[in-house]
Scaffold this motif. Structure first.
Motif, PDB file in Angstrom:
ATOM      1  N   ALA C 313     -37.314   3.615  -8.159  1.00 40.70           N
ATOM      2  CA  ALA C 313     -38.240   3.447  -7.121  1.00 40.70           C
ATOM      3  C   ALA C 313     -38.645   2.050  -6.871  1.00 40.70           C
ATOM      4  O   ALA C 313     -38.561   1.788  -5.716  1.00 40.70           O
ATOM      5  CB  ALA C 313     -39.745   4.308  -7.405  1.00 40.70           C
ATOM      6  N   ALA C 314     -38.619   1.289  -7.933  1.00 36.55           N
ATOM      7  CA  ALA C 314     -39.029  -0.163  -7.905  1.00 36.55           C
ATOM      8  C   ALA C 314     -37.650  -0.895  -7.061  1.00 36.55           C
ATOM      9  O   ALA C 314     -37.859  -1.561  -6.264  1.00 36.55           O
ATOM     10  CB  ALA C 314     -39.178  -0.785  -9.394  1.00 36.55           C
ATOM     11  N   TYR C 315     -36.510  -0.390  -7.827  1.00 35.58           N
ATOM     12  CA  TYR C 315     -35.400  -1.259  -7.203  1.00 35.58           C
ATOM     13  C   TYR C 315     -35.143  -1.034  -5.727  1.00 35.58           C
ATOM     14  O   TYR C 315     -35.091  -2.054  -4.915  1.00 35.58           O
ATOM     15  CB  TYR C 315     -34.145  -0.610  -8.026  1.00 35.58           C
ATOM     16  CG  TYR C 315     -32.721  -1.015  -7.449  1.00 35.58           C
ATOM     17  CD1 TYR C 315     -32.304  -2.257  -7.764  1.00 35.58           C
ATOM     18  CD2 TYR C 315     -32.051  -0.162  -6.675  1.00 35.58           C
ATOM     19  CE1 TYR C 315     -31.167  -2.867  -7.249  1.00 35.58           C
ATOM     20  CE2 TYR C 315     -30.777  -0.650  -6.268  1.00 35.58           C
ATOM     21  CZ  TYR C 315     -30.406  -2.122  -6.416  1.00 35.58           C
ATOM     22  OH  TYR C 315     -29.238  -2.294  -6.040  1.00 35.58           O
ATOM     23  N   ALA C 316     -35.440   0.425  -5.235  1.00 39.08           N
ATOM     24  CA  ALA C 316     -35.120   0.518  -3.757  1.00 39.08           C
ATOM     25  C   ALA C 316     -36.372  -0.295  -2.862  1.00 39.08           C
ATOM     26  O   ALA C 316     -36.067  -1.000  -1.949  1.00 39.08           O
ATOM     27  CB  ALA C 316     -35.572   2.055  -3.391  1.00 39.08           C
ATOM     28  N   SER C 317     -37.603  -0.327  -3.484  1.00 36.93           N
ATOM     29  CA  SER C 317     -38.635  -0.887  -2.856  1.00 36.93           C
ATOM     30  C   SER C 317     -38.377  -2.386  -2.891  1.00 36.93           C
ATOM     31  O   SER C 317     -38.796  -2.865  -1.823  1.00 36.93           O
ATOM     32  CB  SER C 317     -39.768  -0.589  -3.493  1.00 36.93           C
ATOM     33  OG  SER C 317     -41.053  -1.455  -2.958  1.00 36.93           O
ATOM     34  N   THR C 318     -38.115  -2.947  -3.825  1.00 33.16           N
ATOM     35  CA  THR C 318     -37.978  -4.411  -3.823  1.00 33.16           C
ATOM     36  C   THR C 318     -36.781  -4.741  -2.851  1.00 33.16           C
ATOM     37  O   THR C 318     -36.726  -5.901  -2.486  1.00 33.16           O
ATOM     38  CB  THR C 318     -37.840  -5.077  -5.291  1.00 33.16           C
ATOM     39  OG1 THR C 318     -39.002  -4.320  -6.028  1.00 33.16           O
ATOM     40  CG2 THR C 318     -37.779  -6.352  -5.393  1.00 33.16           C
TER      41      THR C 318
END
Lengths: 290, 289, 384, 348
Positions: C313-318
């Motif tokens: 989730a973090a990877y995609a958002s960032t």
């Protein structure tokens, strides 16, 4: 009927864990006049140590239990010697606050040493399902009930017959007079902390067997606190029984009223009880002769 | 009563009769130039020296707040409880320097204190209180000593299973003394044993104290406000006022001293106290110290 | 006097912080400073630490590719222990003292909502993706972009799938007594109405509870055949193990915060066949395998071990944020970044469905997938 | 610093302060605090605000625990009630913030009567437990009564507008908190030197003796409970506004403990100590953060993901060490300095 029986039996099993932790609370209160806010954390640390041992000895139950007991003894002694003894003779308030600081340290240390994930404590026993009539229970649940009974018996005998047990009651009654008798309060405190750490540790290991080790485990301290109050802060045996009562009451409330009531059942029970007996069910009324 | 006193002596002493006769008698206390300070600010005792020889009864007299209890606490090693500290001076017991010893070590040496206000372990039974007195002894010795205590205080034998907190004041004092005896002491320090008791009970307690001294050879340091009573059985006495020893002498000397008579024994020379007399005494006290 | 001294100290440092700043804060000639706040201590650290790893992977990847227009990205991480006051302090500190350029996380849902006014007022771009609750994007805030899916929608989709797969069954549900639980229940209620579910057992439990014996007895005695376990990890495990003990075998559905391998390990064989829902790709998919391989080269071994779905989730958002920043090129400002974020259309992050925002749209509603637990491989496999 | 100063008359004892320097320094402090919002950045200002709110709440507890000796382990319950009593009418029903603040004080005060009544029978820790139980029950009820409280969803709380002033900006809000904290501090100091305050102290020091002196124990204990709850409720409302979002989760049980920690660290029974304690406890985590960042990036790497837990450990250790070496609290430390000054070089 079967439903009621199921609820009561599983309530007793939960209550037995509360009871053991509560006995630890009462033991320290009796010997030192302190409420140890790190009780749940002590229980958690021992459970984590047991888990670490289980991981290295690939589930030999005796090694795990033995190692956990040894660890809890060391933990209790260390806390008493390093943290609590320097506070001897300081105001009770400040000393209780120290146990709160200790709780913070132990809680964070658990996460520092291990991690935030829950883990299964596998000692190759305890998870089997045993049937009593139509009620299914895990063997660890039976074991924790038996352990509570054993602990109750052992502590009864300890306070009644052993010299150090009687001395503990004496210290609780009048610490300076006890000193004048040549009783070393520091030694009594050390015994109380160690014994308390051991039963908290046992409760922790059982709790880990039944619900996994996790950094949430310290909650058991707060959950067991009502049990200590119910039984009487200074009554070690009463606290053990108090745990069972709270456990069953919680289950009945959640089972018949609504699951959301469970959380506050213990507190409602103790408020009701304190209205009737302001010193706990089995607590000693303060003897005041003017 | 005297018929049973011999076994009593045997049972109560820590080393048995042989040791008792072989060695010099024990129970000597010497306090030299003691200074005690509370909370590093309030000086409770200054330059106090007293001496108690084995087998003596020594009375320590003084009014409220004079420093009597502080001195006893210092001797028993329980000053730390209230942030008290020995600033200077030496306490030696049987030739051993006990100034820095812990309470339990001092008990092991044979010096027992019966604290002010009895301080029984209220929720414990009489028997259990006695057990605690003999905390440092082994089980067999305990049984023997218990028999002696019950012989000295037959009332306690009847009440042995009762919760001590519910006993009468006199009975509690008996338990307190009995509890101290369970340690098999050579030296007994009693802090106001007559406090709050009926005259007839005081009589009994004092009879026992005298017996302990005479028959069992216990050294007794008796702290009292009740001077008349104390000097009645003491060999020697000290008067402590505002943390200093202001007068000392044999019981007879003390009883004869005009000021002691007036202020501690309540006997006035002229029969009437005048303000001038009081002032005179206060000045004297200051001068004495 | 302490307070006086402290005041003087505060005054001094306060004036210091008022030193003039030139271009957009957080951007220097060769560096861009990003910040994130999340729980790194206490039990919720489970998701915070994993999330942090995801952000680090995205940043390391961008830096390895030469950074954003020649500027290297640097991440500042603050722990709030999941306590809203500390989230507020940290967010203020990052904006005012550290002068970061953008937030890659604003901690969990309740914490995110608490700091929203501060973030909105500052106008700083923020991408909260740990707990993508509705309140974070309705009404839309100019600078706050949320990638993910609401718990309500996720729950609705899960229930819809189970209701069509197992028609005419009796249902049970147990949820946590916090905003997460409320969201699940709202989604459930919507599906319940739509599919006319026969719900025989409902309840709430206190966050952090361990023993579920009485609740599960209730579920069993009510005869529930489909059970929605609304816990996170430990709670779901306890519920399923309790059902196992009681010999009750309903169809069990659970939610994405609990969709981690640890859950399956802890539940043991009883976990087999449990339904779950998530918007990031399943563990055993080719995309995740590729991501893990890349991550291993970029972050430490310990960090790889700490990865879970929150990492994705973090990877995609960032990654979306970095992409928008890249498109701004030299002219890297908040305004430009926000405009570019808004222009994001069908961006492929490689770990979930395409991501899109739009004018006035601050929520990239990610398609969810229903998955089923496979105990043998300790993974969740997509259904069909 | 004045030395050799003794109070000889009752008036001297009960006046707020008879020392010109104390008044002067207090004035400087107030001016400094009033100026602070204009000089500090938002981050530092948020600490000031947090300290002010915390001190207000802790002063509430101080009235009960520090002055009257009734230990409360459930003060967070009053904070929570205060926050909701403000948030519900203001944010949900659009009523005036004045109504909100009035309710934030009175609602907890009324509920405290329910908690206070059992306290008349209970002593020490048993009382502490009923307050603990109460705080859990309050939290439970707030969650259950979702028609009024929005349950677990919480309520978004806007910054208030009163006297025609909008407290929307951080500066204005800080001033509001300063105003409330100052009023509370003066209120508490005034209660202390009043008849009621002395009666409360008598209850704390020996309740049986206090009763024999004609102090109506029950009435005074109840009054202490109500005042304490009132003050804490106001602090709760401010805290809710500060958080901008009121939920049960925003008021964890730990806050009760922290409030007690403030009293003890400050020096139990001392009003000045409450202020010291609030500053200490609010800033302590920040000190840990700074200390770790001074160690540099290497230290952070060394502990990898554990760096934050390590900070948490340090926080606990700091509390333990503090109590170990200064069990009388910051005020004790302060008193020592003063005594050293006054008595030096003659100690007795």
């Amino acid at each position: 009927m079967q439903y009621l029986l199921d609820q009561v039996i599983s309530g007793i099993a939960v209550g037995a864990i509360y009871g053991l932790v509560a006995m630890g609370f009462a033991l320290i209160y009796k010997a030192t006049g302190l409420v140890n806010f790190a009780q749940g954390e002590m229980s958690m640390i021992t459970a984590y140590i047991a888990w670490s041992i289980a991981g290295t000895v690939s589930g030999n139950p005796w090694l795990v239990v033995g190692g956990a007991l040894a660890a809890s003894v060391v933990l209790g002694l260390a806390i008493e010697r390093v943290v609590m003894r320097p506070m001897l003779g300081e105001p009770v308030f400040a000393t209780v606050m120290v146990t709160i600081g200790l709780a913070v340290v132990l809680r964070s240390a658990t996460l520092l040493i291990w991690d935030a994930y829950p883990h299964a404590l596998d000692i190759g026993a305890g998870r089997e399902i045993v049937h009593i009539g139509d009620t299914g229970v895990r063997s660890a649940q039976l074991a924790v009930m038996a352990t509570l009974l054993l602990a109750l018996g052992a502590f009864w005998a300890f306070f009644r017959y052993s010299r150090i047990g009687k001395a503990m009651r004496a210290v609780a009654a009048d610490e300076r007079a006890a000193k004048l008798m040549g009783i070393s309060a520091a030694r009594i405190h050390a015994v109380a902390w160690t014994a308390s750490s051991v039963i908290a540790g046992i409760a922790g290991v059982f709790s880990a067997l039944l619900y996994d080790v996790s950094p949430n485990m310290f909650h058991v301290g707060l959950k067991s606190f009502p049990a200590t109050i119910l039984g009487g802060l200074d009554s070690v045996l009463g606290s053990g029984f108090g745990g069972v009562i709270i456990g069953v009451a919680e289950n009945l409330a959640a089972g018949y009223l609504a699951p959301s009531v469970k959380e506050i059942t213990g507190f409602i029970v103790i408020i009701a009880m304190l209205m009737i007996r302001p010193f706990g069910l089995f607590g000693e009324r303060e003897i005041e002769r003017v | 009563m005297s018929a049973t006193s011999v076994p009593a002596e045997t049972a109560l002493s820590r080393d048995g009769p042989q040791a008792q006769t072989a060695q010099a008698r024990r129970g000597s206390l010497e306090v030299r130039n003691l200074q005690v300070v509370y909370g590093s600010a309030i000086e409770a005792i200054r330059d106090v020296s007293i001496e108690v020889e084995p087998g003596q009864i020594v009375a320590l007299l003084g009014s409220n707040g004079a420093g009597k209890s502080t001195l006893l606490k210092a001797i028993s090693g329980v000053l730390g409880e209230e942030e008290g500290k020995i600033e200077s001076g030496v306490i030696s017991y049987d030739g051993v320097d006990v100034t820095a010893r812990s309470a339990d070590e001092i008990v092991r040496l044979g010096l027992m204190q019966v604290p002010e206000g009895r301080r029984l372990f209220a929720p414990l039974s009489v028997d259990e209180n006695l057990d605690m007195g003999g905390y440092i002894a082994d089980t067999r010795t305990l049984a023997k000593r218990r028999a002696v205590v019950f012989e000295l205080f037959p009332r306690l034998a009847e009440r042995r299973r009762q919760i001590s907190g519910y006993l009468s004041g006199g009975e509690q004092q008996m338990v307190a003394i009995g509890r101290a005896l369970m340690a098999g002491p050579d030296f007994l320090a009693l802090d106001e044993p007559s406090l709050g008791l009926a005259p007839i009970v005081i009589e009994q307690i004092y009879a026992v104290i005298r017996r302990l001294n005479r028959d069992l050879g216990l050294t007794v340091l008796l702290v009292e406000q009740n001077a008349q009573r104390a000097l009645g059985i003491a060999n020697y006495g000290y008067i402590i006022e505002r943390g200093r020893i202001v007068f000392d002498g044999t019981a007879a000397q003390l009883e004869k001293n005009a000021d002691v008579r007036e202020f501690y024994l309540g006997v006035s020379g002229s029969g009437q106290k005048s303000l001038r007399d009081v002032k005179h005494y206060k000045r004297r006290k200051r001068w004495l110290s | 006097m302490l307070s006086r001294k402290a005041t003087i100290a505060l005054l001094a440092s306060g004036m210091f912080a008022y030193a003039a700043h030139a271009q957009q804060q957080g951007v220097t000639a060769n560096e861009i400073l990003l910040g994130e706040v999340e729980p790194l201590t206490g039990p919720p650290a489970l998701l915070g630490i994993a999330y942090n790893v995801g952000t680090k992977v995205a940043i390391a990847e961008a830096n390895a590719a030469g950074g954003v227009d020649g500027r290297k990205l640097r991440l500042l991480t603050d722990d709030d222990g999941y306590v809203p006051t500390r989230t507020i302090q940290s967010v203020r500190k990052m904006i005012e003292v550290d002068k970061i350029f953008a937030f890659t996380s604003l901690s969990g849902s309740g914490q995110g909502l608490a700091v929203l006014p501060i973030v909105e007022k500052a106008g700083i771009p923020a991408m909260p993706a740990i707990g993508p609750v509705t309140g974070l994007y309705t009404p839309p805030r100019k600078s706050v972009f949320v990638v993910g899916q609401s718990y309500e929608e996720g729950m609705y989709q899960l229930v819809r799938h189970l209701a069509t797969s197992f028609p005419g069954k009796k249902w049970g549900i147990l949820t946590q007594d916090d905003d997460y639980g409320v969201a699940l229940r709202t989604g459930f209620a919507r599906a319940q109405q739509e599919f006319k579910l026969n719900v025989v057992s409902e309840g709430e439990y206190k966050k952090g509870q361990q023993d579920f014996s009485s609740e599960m007895l209730r579920v069993r005695s009510a005869g529930a055949e489909v059970f929605m376990a609304g816990g996170v990890i430990g709670e779901n495990v306890a519920m399923v193990k309790e059902l196992e003990k009681l010999g009750s075998k309903p169809v069990v559905g659970m939610f994405w915060p609990g969709r981690v391998t640890a859950t399956l390990k802890l539940m043991g064989p009883a976990s087999d066949g449990i339904y779950a829902v998530d918007y990031v790709d399943p563990d055993n998919s080719a995309t995740i395998a590729a991501f893990t391989e890349r991550a291993k080269k970029l972050v430490s071994e310990a960090e790889v071990k700490a990865m879970n779905r929150y990492t994705l989730a973090a990877y995609a958002s960032t990654k979306v944020l970095i992409e928008a920043m890249r498109r701004c090129g030299k002219n890297l400002t908040w305004a430009c970044t926000i405009t570019e974020l808004e222009k994001t259309k069908n961006f492929e992050s490689g770990v979930m469905g395409p991501i899109s925002f739009g004018p006035g749209v601050r929520f990239s509603s990610q398609a969810v997938r229903i998955m089923k637990a496979d105990f043998a491989t300790l993974s969740f496999k997509p259904v069909q | 610093m004045r030395s050799g100063h003794f109070k000889e008359r009752t008036e001297q004892l009960i006046v707020l302060s008879d020392s010109a320097p104390v008044w002067a320094w207090s004035a400087v402090l107030v001016v400094a605090l009033a100026a602070a919002p204009y000089l500090l950045n938002a981050y530092l200002l948020s600490f000031v605000v947090l300290i002010l709110i915390t001190a207000t709440g802790a002063l509430g507890l101080h009235l009960l625990t520090g002055r009257t000796g009734l230990i409360s382990l459930g003060h967070v319950g009053f904070l929570l009630l205060g926050a909701y009593a403000y948030a519900v009418p203001v944010a949900k029903y659009g009523l005036s913030p004045f109504v909100g603040f009035a309710l934030a004080g009175t609602a907890p005060a009324l509920v405290s009567v329910l908690v206070g009544i059992p306290s008349l029978r209970l002593k020490g820790l048993y009382l502490a437990i009923t307050t603990l139980a109460f705080s859990f029950i309050i939290a439970h009820l707030v969650l259950q009564m979702s028609w009024l409280t929005n349950g677990a969803r919480g309520i978004q709380v806007p910054r208030p507008e009163m006297f025609g002033i909008s407290f929307d900006s951080d500066i204005r809000f800080a001033q509001l908190c300063l105003f409330v904290a100052t009023i509370t501090l003066f209120g508490v100091l005034n209660i202390e030197r009043s008849r009621v305050g002395r009666a409360l102290m008598a209850v704390r020091d020996n309740d049986i003796a206090a009763r024999t002196m004609g102090i109506n124990l029950q009435a005074y204990k109840l009054r202490a409970f109500m005042t304490s709850a009132f003050v804490s409720g106001i602090a709760g409302a401010l805290f809710g506004i500060y958080l901008s979002f009121v939920t049960v989760e925003g008021f964890p049980f730990l806050m009760s403990i922290e409030a007690l920690a403030i009293l003890i660290v400050g020096g139990l029974g001392s009003t000045l100590g409450v202020v010291f304690g609030s500053i200490f406890i609010v800033l302590l985590p920040e000190v840990g953060r700074t200390a770790l960042s001074l160690l540099g990036e290497n230290a952070a790497k060394l502990f990898s993901t554990g760096a934050n837990e390590l900070r948490s450990v340090l926080y606990g250790v700091a509390i333990i060490l503090f109590l170990r070496f200064e069990p009388r609290g910051l005020v004790g430390l302060w008193g020592d300095r003063k005594r050293l000054w006054v008595n030096w070089p003659l100690r007795f």
